[in-house]
Scaffold this active site. Structure first.
Site, PDB file in Angstrom:
ATOM      1  N   HIS A   1     -48.472 128.373   7.953  1.00 43.09           N
ATOM      2  CA  HIS A   1     -47.016 128.584   7.985  1.00 43.09           C
ATOM      3  C   HIS A   1     -46.309 128.107   6.718  1.00 43.09           C
ATOM      4  O   HIS A   1     -45.899 126.939   6.657  1.00 43.09           O
ATOM      5  CB  HIS A   1     -46.437 127.819   9.179  1.00 43.09           C
ATOM      6  CG  HIS A   1     -46.776 128.422  10.491  1.00 43.09           C
ATOM      7  ND1 HIS A   1     -45.907 129.238  11.182  1.00 43.09           N
ATOM      8  CD2 HIS A   1     -47.898 128.335  11.254  1.00 43.09           C
ATOM      9  CE1 HIS A   1     -46.474 129.624  12.315  1.00 43.09           C
ATOM     10  NE2 HIS A   1     -47.685 129.096  12.387  1.00 43.09           N
TER      11      HIS A   1
ATOM     12  N   GLU B   1     -43.342 128.656   5.860  1.00 47.05           N
ATOM     13  CA  GLU B   1     -41.941 128.304   6.149  1.00 47.05           C
ATOM     14  C   GLU B   1     -41.792 126.871   6.653  1.00 47.05           C
ATOM     15  O   GLU B   1     -40.679 126.338   6.671  1.00 47.05           O
ATOM     16  CB  GLU B   1     -41.346 129.307   7.159  1.00 47.05           C
ATOM     17  CG  GLU B   1     -41.677 129.057   8.623  1.00 47.05           C
ATOM     18  CD  GLU B   1     -43.083 129.519   9.033  1.00 47.05           C
ATOM     19  OE1 GLU B   1     -43.956 129.690   8.162  1.00 47.05           O
ATOM     20  OE2 GLU B   1     -43.314 129.678  10.251  1.00 47.05           O
TER      21      GLU B   1
ATOM     22  N   CYS C   1     -48.645 133.973  10.972  1.00 40.79           N
ATOM     23  CA  CYS C   1     -49.247 133.576  12.254  1.00 40.79           C
ATOM     24  C   CYS C   1     -49.121 134.713  13.270  1.00 40.79           C
ATOM     25  O   CYS C   1     -49.789 135.728  13.132  1.00 40.79           O
ATOM     26  CB  CYS C   1     -48.614 132.268  12.734  1.00 40.79           C
ATOM     27  SG  CYS C   1     -49.547 131.463  14.044  1.00 40.79           S
TER      28      CYS C   1
END
Lengths: 82, 242
Positions: free
Chosen positions: B205, B207, B84
């Site tokens: 994302h 994560e 991002c």
């Protein structure tokens, strides 16, 4: 030396901000509006105007997506207008 | 293996990145003002709004002291993942081709997105092609990842010459699945790597997708891939020395 840098989206790259403004103006009764583009304005005092192009290339603009235009404001100081 | 996760003022996903990386290795934060990468085997530039994203997303962060080290690390072949805002920073640093522009719809969008792995042999996606019930024996079938995205400035752009060179070279790594390209990215691009294949950026994302509790564990494959690649590189270096 006072300088003004005008930064615009490169021609051909979708400019949704410009489109939004272009749609909004007729809604307010302003007719005949076309080709609206929204960019950015940076004003600065510089000791060496020869460095402005480097500043634009490295930081002020992203040449991959933006065009820039440097204007030197002769005879003006950096004193903000009242 | 050790992941270093960069922390700028305005980063907000660095702790999730540390958590995700710590599931496959060690992980430590790297403060933006300190050029020391602390012996990291791979670097993650996380999401957020580094330096307030003033001027353009990633434009100021790209000159942070830690980034000088990250750029040198990348030029020597080190693995660098940008997520991002990290993707925006890596583009601004010219470690990756192209740029990220405001979403076509001008809105901040936060949603789960379906991604297609367009190149499953990179150092960041090689774990995607293995496993998965529907991938067995169907080489033509693209592997899909379900990962959240949340950004206002994620419209990937590269000019047409760059784009065809990238496509040819397999640098288009992730694409939004049909009807999932909510930000107007050119050619539905969600993630790209550099020519050498050691620097990778993606807008969604991974994560945030490492625990079934939050809906998907598909993001883990990105971190597992990096571990496989880093260990493979170590093994190759060791055998070269032997």
């Amino acid at each position: 030396m006072r300088a003004r840098v005008l930064i615009r989206p490169k021609a051909g790259i979708l400019d949704p901000q410009g489109q939004a403004v272009e749609r909004a103006l007729p809604a307010l009764g302003f007719d005949g509006v076309e080709h609206v583009h929204v960019g950015r304005l940076v004003e600065l005092d510089v000791g060496d105007a020869g460095q402005l192009d480097g500043m634009c290339q490295r930081l002020l603009a992203n040449p991959l997506i933006e065009e820039y235009e440097v204007q030197l404001l002769d005879g003006q100081t950096g004193t903000p207008s009242p | 293996m050790k992941f270093g996760v960069v922390q700028f003022p305005g980063s907000c996903d660095e702790r999730d990145a540390v958590h995700a990386a710590s599931l496959v290795g060690e992980a430590e934060l790297l403060w933006h003002a300190d050029p020391d990468l602390k012996g990291s085997d791979a670097v993650i530039v996380p999401g957020g709004f580094s330096y307030g994203d003033y001027l353009r997303a990633g434009a100021i962060a790209r000159f942070a002291p830690v980034m000088e080290s990250v750029i040198a690390f990348a030029r020597h072949g080190g693995l660098v993942l940008g997520i991002c805002n990290g993707f925006q920073v890596l583009c601004e640093a010219r470690l990756l081709p192209g740029a990220l522009l405001p979403n076509a719809g001008l809105r901040f969008v936060c949603r789960q997105v379906d991604l297609e792995v367009a190149n499953g042999s990179t150092a960041f996606t090689r774990a995607c092609s293995s496993g998965g019930a529907d991938s067995a024996g169907s080489g033509a079938q693209a592997q899909h990842l379900s990962i959240p995205a949340k950004h206002a400035c994620g419209r990937y752009y590269a000019d047409s010459d760059t784009l065809s060179a990238m496509t040819e070279a397999g640098q288009v790594v992730l694409r939004y699945a049909p009807h999932e390209n909510f930000n107007g990215s050119v050619a539905d691009i969600a993630g790209v790597c550099n020519e050498q294949g050691n620097v990778f950026g993606m807008m969604p994302h991974p994560e945030h997708a490492v625990d079934a509790l939050t809906g998907s564990i598909d993001g883990l494959a990105i971190f597992q891939s990096m571990r496989m690649a880093a260990e493979g590189a170590t093994t190759a270096a060791e055998s070269a020395r032997a």
